[in-house]
Each structure stands twice: as structure tokens, then as C-alpha cells.
Motif scaffolding. Structure first.
Motif: not given
Ligand code: ZN
Length: 77
Positions: A50-77
Motif C-alpha cells: 500500500g505504501k507504493s500506491k496512494g501517492k498524490s500526483n502533482t502536475k505543474v503547468n509551465n507557460k512561456t511569458v513575455c514581459i516588455c521591459q519598455n511598457c510592462g506589457n505581458k503576454w503569453y506565447i
């Protein structure tokens, strides 16, 4: 990479963690009793299985984000 807002190419590209889902398997009271019975029946052997089972799966979502250094605009690609 050019900012769609101000057309500046001073854009920082980074990754952002958008969501973390921890999936726990729904195990209620009945499972606890059933497990206890199994532990007793197998002389504790079930605990090892039972120890080997019952694990919790953690799913991490990574997104590529672009941040404009000039105006601070943020968008995803
Ligand atoms: Zn910009």
C-alpha cells in the motif's frame, strides 16, 4: 521578439508556473476500514504494498511569458 503594444524589442522571455494541481485519490471511510482488514489479513504485508500506491500526483503547468521591459506589457506565447 517584439512587443505588440509598443513595438519595442526589449522583451524578456521567461517561464511562469501557472497552476499546480495536486490530485488526491478519493478514499473515504470505507477504504480505511477495508485497508485495515487487508493489513490484518496479510499480517501487515499490505502496508508494504500500500505504501507504493496512494501517492498524490502533482502536475505543474509551465507557460512561456513575455514581459516588455519598455511598457510592462505581458503576454503569453
Ligand atoms: Zn511594450
Amino acid at each position: 521578439m517584439v512587443c505588440p503594444k509598443c513595438q519595442s524589442n526589449n522583451v524578456m522571455v521567461t517561464t511562469e508556473t501557472t497552476g499546480m494541481h495536486t490530485r488526491n485519490r478519493g478514499r473515504g471511510c470505507l477504504w480505511g476500514i477495508g485497508r485495515l482488514c487487508l493489513i490484518v489479513c496479510t499480517c501487515g504485508l499490505w502496508l508494504l504494498i500500500g505504501k507504493s500506491k496512494g501517492k498524490s500526483n502533482t502536475k505543474v503547468n509551465n507557460k512561456t511569458v513575455c514581459i516588455c521591459q519598455n511598457c510592462g506589457n505581458k503576454w503569453y506565447i
